[in-house]
Design a protein around this motif. Structure first.
Motif, PDB file in Angstrom:
ATOM      1  N   ARG A 157       0.835  -1.211   0.000  1.00 32.55           N
ATOM      2  CA  ARG A 157       0.000   0.000   0.000  1.00 32.55           C
ATOM      3  C   ARG A 157       0.868   1.259   0.000  1.00 32.55           C
ATOM      4  O   ARG A 157       0.531   2.239  -0.659  1.00 32.55           O
ATOM      5  CB  ARG A 157      -0.968  -0.023   1.189  1.00 32.55           C
TER       6      ARG A 157
ATOM      7  N   ALA B 281     -11.934  -0.922   6.048  1.00 31.68           N
ATOM      8  CA  ALA B 281     -11.184   0.239   5.544  1.00 31.68           C
ATOM      9  C   ALA B 281     -11.517   1.477   6.373  1.00 31.68           C
ATOM     10  O   ALA B 281     -10.618   2.232   6.770  1.00 31.68           O
ATOM     11  CB  ALA B 281     -11.500   0.476   4.069  1.00 31.68           C
TER      12      ALA B 281
ATOM     13  N   ALA C 199      -7.399   1.129   4.227  1.00 26.40           N
ATOM     14  CA  ALA C 199      -7.758   0.250   3.107  1.00 26.40           C
ATOM     15  C   ALA C 199      -7.833  -1.192   3.584  1.00 26.40           C
ATOM     16  O   ALA C 199      -7.209  -1.568   4.572  1.00 26.40           O
ATOM     17  CB  ALA C 199      -6.737   0.381   1.980  1.00 26.40           C
TER      18      ALA C 199
ATOM     19  N   SER D  86     -11.556  -4.454  -2.894  1.00 28.33           N
ATOM     20  CA  SER D  86     -10.602  -3.605  -2.203  1.00 28.33           C
ATOM     21  C   SER D  86     -11.281  -2.271  -1.934  1.00 28.33           C
ATOM     22  O   SER D  86     -11.785  -1.617  -2.853  1.00 28.33           O
ATOM     23  CB  SER D  86      -9.351  -3.411  -3.069  1.00 28.33           C
TER      24      SER D  86
ATOM     25  N   VAL E  83     -11.117   1.591   0.019  1.00 27.15           N
ATOM     26  CA  VAL E  83     -10.277   2.647   0.597  1.00 27.15           C
ATOM     27  C   VAL E  83     -11.214   3.664   1.222  1.00 27.15           C
ATOM     28  O   VAL E  83     -12.265   3.993   0.658  1.00 27.15           O
ATOM     29  CB  VAL E  83      -9.336   3.277  -0.463  1.00 27.15           C
TER      30      VAL E  83
ATOM     31  N   LEU F 150      -4.506  -1.509  -2.954  1.00 28.32           N
ATOM     32  CA  LEU F 150      -4.953  -0.119  -2.827  1.00 28.32           C
ATOM     33  C   LEU F 150      -5.411   0.366  -4.199  1.00 28.32           C
ATOM     34  O   LEU F 150      -4.579   0.650  -5.066  1.00 28.32           O
ATOM     35  CB  LEU F 150      -3.833   0.787  -2.306  1.00 28.32           C
TER      36      LEU F 150
ATOM     37  N   THR G 193      -8.625   5.871  -4.839  1.00 23.47           N
ATOM     38  CA  THR G 193      -7.825   6.640  -3.883  1.00 23.47           C
ATOM     39  C   THR G 193      -7.612   8.059  -4.387  1.00 23.47           C
ATOM     40  O   THR G 193      -7.758   9.032  -3.637  1.00 23.47           O
ATOM     41  CB  THR G 193      -6.466   5.951  -3.636  1.00 23.47           C
TER      42      THR G 193
END
Length: 186
Positions: free
Chosen positions: A13, A49, A69, A105, A107, A173, A178
């Motif tokens: 990350r 997260a 995350a 995933s 974030v 990530l 992001t």
């Protein structure tokens, strides 16, 4: 300028966030990663997260933007986190062999009392793996701290027949999501 903190111990990350060209500090946090009873995988990964970002914000202080995350692999509706040991890693890899699975995933950003969460969903198909390949891969130690027991950025890249979605999300990530979260931070 607002200070940016990544609430994570993951070197992957850190490497991914650095690709966005932002300056940030790293703050390790501890969060219970066990799924709640009947919790769906997307809810689970988003909850973790956000919990990591909130834990980091509680330690970092005022006017700090904190990112947290989490990543999980999902096959047949079952959440695969990090394996407990090499036997657990081998069992996960046998389940993934020759099959398609999802990688979720999430974030989260916590900043000035508010929060936002973004979710990345990717689909990965593995080729069939032999017992010797699984044993050999597990012997490298690489799968032991990875969701689903594999590192797409490592030796397991040779297992991936097809990827649809976010490569960086599978690594841990999702950079598109992001960057979206960071765009709103001054």
């Amino acid at each position: 300028m607002t200070r940016l903190v990544l609430a994570s111990t993951s070197p992957r990350r850190r490497e991914l966030l650095a690709q966005l060209g932002v300056v940030f500090d790293v703050l390790p946090v501890a969060v219970d990663e066990q799924p709640l009873a009947s919790e769906q995988a997307a809810d689970h990964v988003c909850r973790l997260a956000l919990a990591k970002a909130r834990a980091g914000a509680a330690q970092a202080g005022a006017d700090v933007c904190v990112l947290g995350a989490d990543t999980v692999v999902v096959v047949d509706g079952e959440i695969f986190g990090k394996p407990v040991d090499a036997d657990g890693a081998a069992a996960m890899l046998r389940r993934l062999s020759g099959r398609t699975h999802q990688v979720l995933s999430a974030v989260a950003r916590v900043h000035r009392g508010g929060h936002q969460v973004r979710l990345s969903e990717s689909t990965v198909t593995f080729r069939a793996l032999s017992a010797a390949e699984i044993t050999g891969y597990c012997a490298t130690g690489e799968p032991l701290d990875k969701a689903g027991s594999y590192a797409i950025q490592g030796r397991a890249a040779a297992f991936v027949r097809h990827l649809e979605g976010s490569y960086s999300g599978v690594v841990g990530l999702p950079l598109f999501e992001t960057a979206e979260l960071l765009a709103g931070v001054a």
